[in-house]
Design an enzyme around this catalytic site. Structure first.
Site, PDB file in Angstrom:
ATOM      1  N   GLU A 104       0.817  -1.216   0.000  1.00 41.02           N
ATOM      2  CA  GLU A 104       0.000   0.000   0.000  1.00 41.02           C
ATOM      3  C   GLU A 104       0.853   1.270   0.000  1.00 41.02           C
ATOM      4  OE1 GLU A 104      -3.732  -0.308   2.488  1.00 41.02           O
ATOM      5  OE2 GLU A 104      -2.600  -1.989   3.316  1.00 41.02           O
ATOM      6  N   SER A 117      -6.674  -2.404   1.752  1.00 36.89           N
ATOM      7  CA  SER A 117      -7.072  -1.857   0.445  1.00 36.89           C
ATOM      8  C   SER A 117      -7.575  -2.937  -0.504  1.00 36.89           C
ATOM      9  CB  SER A 117      -5.902  -1.096  -0.203  1.00 36.89           C
ATOM     10  OG  SER A 117      -5.585   0.053   0.548  1.00 36.89           O
ATOM     11  N   TYR A 168      -9.837   3.964  -5.088  1.00 37.76           N
ATOM     12  CA  TYR A 168      -8.884   5.047  -5.333  1.00 37.76           C
ATOM     13  C   TYR A 168      -9.028   5.733  -6.689  1.00 37.76           C
ATOM     14  CZ  TYR A 168      -6.910   3.002  -1.157  1.00 37.76           C
ATOM     15  OH  TYR A 168      -6.746   2.526   0.106  1.00 37.76           O
ATOM     16  N   ARG A 221     -11.227   3.208  11.549  1.00 43.83           N
ATOM     17  CA  ARG A 221     -12.434   3.057  10.734  1.00 43.83           C
ATOM     18  C   ARG A 221     -12.878   1.612  10.781  1.00 43.83           C
ATOM     19  NH1 ARG A 221     -10.822   3.241   5.746  1.00 43.83           N
ATOM     20  NH2 ARG A 221     -11.677   1.196   5.233  1.00 43.83           N
ATOM     21  N   ASP A 238     -15.462  -1.325   9.239  1.00 46.49           N
ATOM     22  CA  ASP A 238     -16.255  -1.664   8.063  1.00 46.49           C
ATOM     23  C   ASP A 238     -17.306  -2.714   8.411  1.00 46.49           C
ATOM     24  OD1 ASP A 238     -14.636   0.045   6.629  1.00 46.49           O
ATOM     25  OD2 ASP A 238     -13.295  -1.539   5.932  1.00 46.49           O
ATOM     26  N   GLU A 248     -13.981  -5.584   9.688  1.00 48.57           N
ATOM     27  CA  GLU A 248     -12.604  -5.348  10.114  1.00 48.57           C
ATOM     28  C   GLU A 248     -12.465  -3.928  10.646  1.00 48.57           C
ATOM     29  OE1 GLU A 248      -9.772  -4.250   6.668  1.00 48.57           O
ATOM     30  OE2 GLU A 248     -11.143  -5.707   5.786  1.00 48.57           O
ATOM     31  N   ASN A 266      -9.671  -0.668  10.601  1.00 48.44           N
ATOM     32  CA  ASN A 266      -8.468  -0.055  10.042  1.00 48.44           C
ATOM     33  C   ASN A 266      -7.931   0.957  11.045  1.00 48.44           C
ATOM     34  OD1 ASN A 266      -8.563  -0.927   6.973  1.00 48.44           O
ATOM     35  ND2 ASN A 266     -10.638  -0.455   7.613  1.00 48.44           N
ATOM     36  N   GLY A 322      -7.156   5.904   5.499  1.00 46.56           N
ATOM     37  CA  GLY A 322      -6.604   6.730   4.437  1.00 46.56           C
ATOM     38  C   GLY A 322      -7.001   8.186   4.574  1.00 46.56           C
TER      39      GLY A 322
END
Length: 308
Positions: free
Chosen positions: A21, A150, A216, A255, A257, A269, A271, A275
């Site tokens: 990443e 990602s 992205y 974050r 999900d 999960e 994070n 980002g």
């Protein structure tokens, strides 16, 4: 640390790194660097490589703003180095970082704390791929490398041939492979900052799958903020996001999900270093909450500390 105290410190934005990443980390780091410069902080970019300790010492870094994604940055290793060097840093500590990046460990902790998560099986290094294939008969499933982000290396499989290929693809990236029940529903995400949940976002990729390109590429995905779901579900996923961060021991920004079918939600999960690019979810949620990008970056910075 107060704003006045932080203004006296030499801040290093740790970006780039050695993971798959790296490209996204450079974008996150440069955006954060620009915001901190705009706010008048003494800040420099540190492209993380094998000589990181020397780079930190030579630059006189007193506080680290971690903008790394994936392994060697989001997995507790850099955090451990900074602990040893007694340099305060942003985000989660060593333990929370190392657990959250491992999707299998995260789901085991979710299960223990009764946070709903899709049914799953997994394979650790040295385990038999054949045995995993035999156990995974209820298809479709999602196959993931346990410690990549990602959506790198993820495959949605519908038959045994695809399953074998998906496991191999994931195993090429990480020795630990997660096989997870496929949830046919809507995708939600909730950013959490310092224990407070931001507005819920519904993710609607035009391709139907929120993969690397959908994440992205500008315009490839619609983001509905606040998510058009029932008030009850909205509140439940925010509460679950805060609880997920709490049980993993996360700090600063994170974050969480989710996948949802009707009013049933499943935690996927966490994070620990979300980002901060032009299409990233944390800045979008913060904006709806009335927090602009420079203010968000500053809030993350001011929480920098040694793990406690």
């Amino acid at each position: 640390m107060t704003r006045e105290e932080m203004k006296t410190k030499k801040i290093g934005v740790l970006l780039g790194g050695l993971s798959a990443e790296r490209e996204i980390s450079l974008k996150t780091g440069n955006a954060s660097l620009s915001a901190l410069q705009q706010l008048g902080y003494d800040v420099v970019a540190i492209d993380v490589n094998k000589g990181l300790p020397q780079q930190l010492l030579q630059a006189g870094i007193e506080v680290a703003f971690i903008a790394l994604h994936g392994r060697f940055g989001e997995d507790g290793r850099v955090q451990g180095l900074l602990e040893m060097m007694q340099i305060p840093y942003t985000g989660s500590g060593v333990m929370a970082s190392s657990i959250a990046i491992d999707k299998v460990m995260t789901k085991q902790i979710f299960s223990y704390h009764q946070l709903p998560t899709p049914r799953f099986d997994f394979m650790r290094p040295g385990d038999s791929t054949k045995d995993l294939l035999l156990r995974c008969q209820d298809l479709p499933v999602v196959v993931k490398p346990s410690r990549e982000g990602s959506t790198i290396g993820i495959t949605i499989v519908k038959n045994q041939t695809e399953l074998a290929a998906g496991i191999q693809r994931a195993a090429d990236l990480d020795g630990t492979v997660l096989v997870e029940e496929y949830i046919d529903g809507i995708e939600l995400t909730v950013s959490v900052l310092n224990g407070e949940a931001f507005p819920v976002i519904q993710i609607v990729p035009r391709s139907g799958f929120y993969d690397y390109q959908s994440k992205y590429t500008t315009g490839a995905t619609k983001y509905l903020i606040p998510a058009p779901i029932s008030p009850a579900l909205y509140k439940l996923v925010q509460q679950a996001a805060v609880k997920a961060c709490h049980v993993l021991g996360c700090r600063g920004a994170a974050r969480v999900d989710f996948m949802c079918r009707e009013d049933d939600f499943q935690c996927i999960e966490v994070n620990t270093i979300p980002g901060m690019t032009a299409t990233s979810l944390l800045p979008q949620a913060a904006k709806v909450a009335g927090i602009d990008f420079p203010q968000l970056v500053e809030m993350i910075l001011l929480d920098a500390d040694i793990d406690k």
